[in-house]
Motif scaffolding. Sequence first.
Motif, mmCIF file in Angstrom:
data_model
loop_
_atom_site.group_PDB
_atom_site.id
_atom_site.type_symbol
_atom_site.label_atom_id
_atom_site.label_comp_id
_atom_site.label_asym_id
_atom_site.label_seq_id
_atom_site.Cartn_x
_atom_site.Cartn_y
_atom_site.Cartn_z
ATOM 1 N N LEU A 90 0.856 -1.188 0.000
ATOM 2 C CA LEU A 90 0.000 0.000 0.000
ATOM 3 C C LEU A 90 0.894 1.241 0.000
ATOM 4 N N ARG A 91 0.792 2.048 -1.044
ATOM 5 C CA ARG A 91 1.638 3.246 -1.110
ATOM 6 C C ARG A 91 0.863 4.458 -0.602
ATOM 7 N N LEU A 92 1.601 5.383 -0.031
ATOM 8 C CA LEU A 92 0.982 6.635 0.409
ATOM 9 C C LEU A 92 0.842 7.574 -0.776
ATOM 10 N N PRO A 93 -0.258 8.340 -0.834
ATOM 11 C CA PRO A 93 -0.319 9.384 -1.858
ATOM 12 C C PRO A 93 0.747 10.444 -1.562
ATOM 13 N N LYS A 94 1.079 11.261 -2.561
ATOM 14 C CA LYS A 94 2.149 12.267 -2.374
ATOM 15 C C LYS A 94 1.727 13.380 -1.425
ATOM 16 N N PHE A 95 2.660 13.815 -0.595
ATOM 17 C CA PHE A 95 2.438 14.987 0.271
ATOM 18 C C PHE A 95 3.800 15.486 0.731
ATOM 19 N N LYS A 114 -3.143 5.547 3.222
ATOM 20 C CA LYS A 114 -2.847 4.473 2.261
ATOM 21 C C LYS A 114 -4.136 3.973 1.609
ATOM 22 N N HIS A 115 -5.254 4.073 2.346
ATOM 23 C CA HIS A 115 -6.559 3.690 1.792
ATOM 24 C C HIS A 115 -7.225 4.840 1.028
#
Lengths: 165, 339
Positions: free
Chosen positions: B2-7, B43-44
Amino acid sequence: MRVLELKINGDRVEVAAPDHWTLLEVLRYRLGLTGSKQGCDKGDCGACTVLVDGKPELSCLKLAALSEGAEITTIEGLLPLHLQAGGTGPDPVQDAFDRCGALQCGFCQPGMMLSARALLNECHSPSQAEIKKALSGNLCRCTGYTQIIEAVELAIAERVGAKNS
Amino acid sequence: MLRLPKFEVEKPTTVDETVALLSEKTGDVMIIAGGTDLMPNMKHELFTPKKLVSLAGVSALFGIREEAGALVIGAMTPLDQVANHPLVAERAPALAQAAGLVAGPQLRRMGTLGGNVMLDTRCQWYNQTYFWRKSLGFCLKKDGSACHVIEGGSKCVAAASNDTAPALMSLDAKLTFANADGQRELLLDDLWKSDGIFNKKVPPSDLLTEIRLPQREVKHLGAYGKLRDRGSIDFPLFGVAVRIDIDANDVVVDAEAVSVALQARPTRIRKFGESLVGTTLGSPEFEKGVQAAASLGHKQCRPMPNVPGDHEYRHAMVPVYLKRTILAAAAGAGPVHAV
């Protein structure tokens, strides 16, 4: 992208990573330290457990950008740290896991051993209840818990025995 | 995986700096405390802020101290410190027990008391990956318009799932928030609203700085009970904190119980103390009062199929856990949980 200064297994490393990368991703995909496993990736399984200043934390939920300044120990660091401290061979926890056959697929093992190592650092001769509590954040999907607990008990018994003899 | 969105991450070191960063771009900025709930939620893709403001470097938010008789806990104090601190164990046993039952050891070390109080509500139809939620057509709380808990429901019933909230409410905790206009104090009871989408009256741009437990005039006993599938890691399927005030002769002068993991907000069990007040701990009258209080809880606490676990089973467990938790409090024991 930012350049992070991390302290991993006693080494200072500079590594470039985007802010949204977890410590686990930096360990595995930037530094090649693949001992920390990517299991559920959301804090349920404990396969990604690393020691942060000696205490177990989950590297899949810890941002690399917020890991600067802490001493991070991965499974790759246990043996060298044991040797540095004057020991011979693998860390007694690793040795006990090996001798007890405390693994089936082995995926949970790095996290299990690091949680056990943290417990042994904190407490000289923990009870079985304390062992179970300390390992309660690490899941073994093969359900090989019996040998895992036996391994930690063996490491404790040998330490207590060594001190008494 | 599960990847994190960019921030991007900001690392302020003072409350003023933090508050300024939070007021910058409402909606695009979120606070990260321990991150143990925010990271999986991101991640979700339940939250996709452009910027995270980390509180890890704000030293003023850490620590447990006594101040004019009150017990004051910094919002960033890790849950394992709250669980193991002698002052908390002595002054607020239900809180120490509740903090000690949150998730597992790694998460208690990372997660904070403030983070647990400000926890997002949870639902089995919401805390899932984007792919999973999309396959279902999303839900009321995020991206959709239908409720899967209550057919045709127009109000989100995702459950408050913070173990420490009922314990803090049973002790009449007050919260201090900071924003660009200054500081304000709020009774924890007044924080909540019955809306699973966002169950707090305070906007997310306000920073919780500390939790204050006022000095209690009367001696009290307390305990926390938590129903969950496993002895570790899981969120509550039902949680209850009990406080029993007693006089010098062990006569109950007041009693409170607060439940969690049923609906969008932690809820006080109404008239809980009526059957207990006036009885002496351990007496047959007290035992009778415990039965009556447990039955009262069974009537008032009605689990919905919002969090995992069969809701009828959860309902059947309400009087069981309530009774055990009252008896544990009376005996100076607890927490009540399986394993």
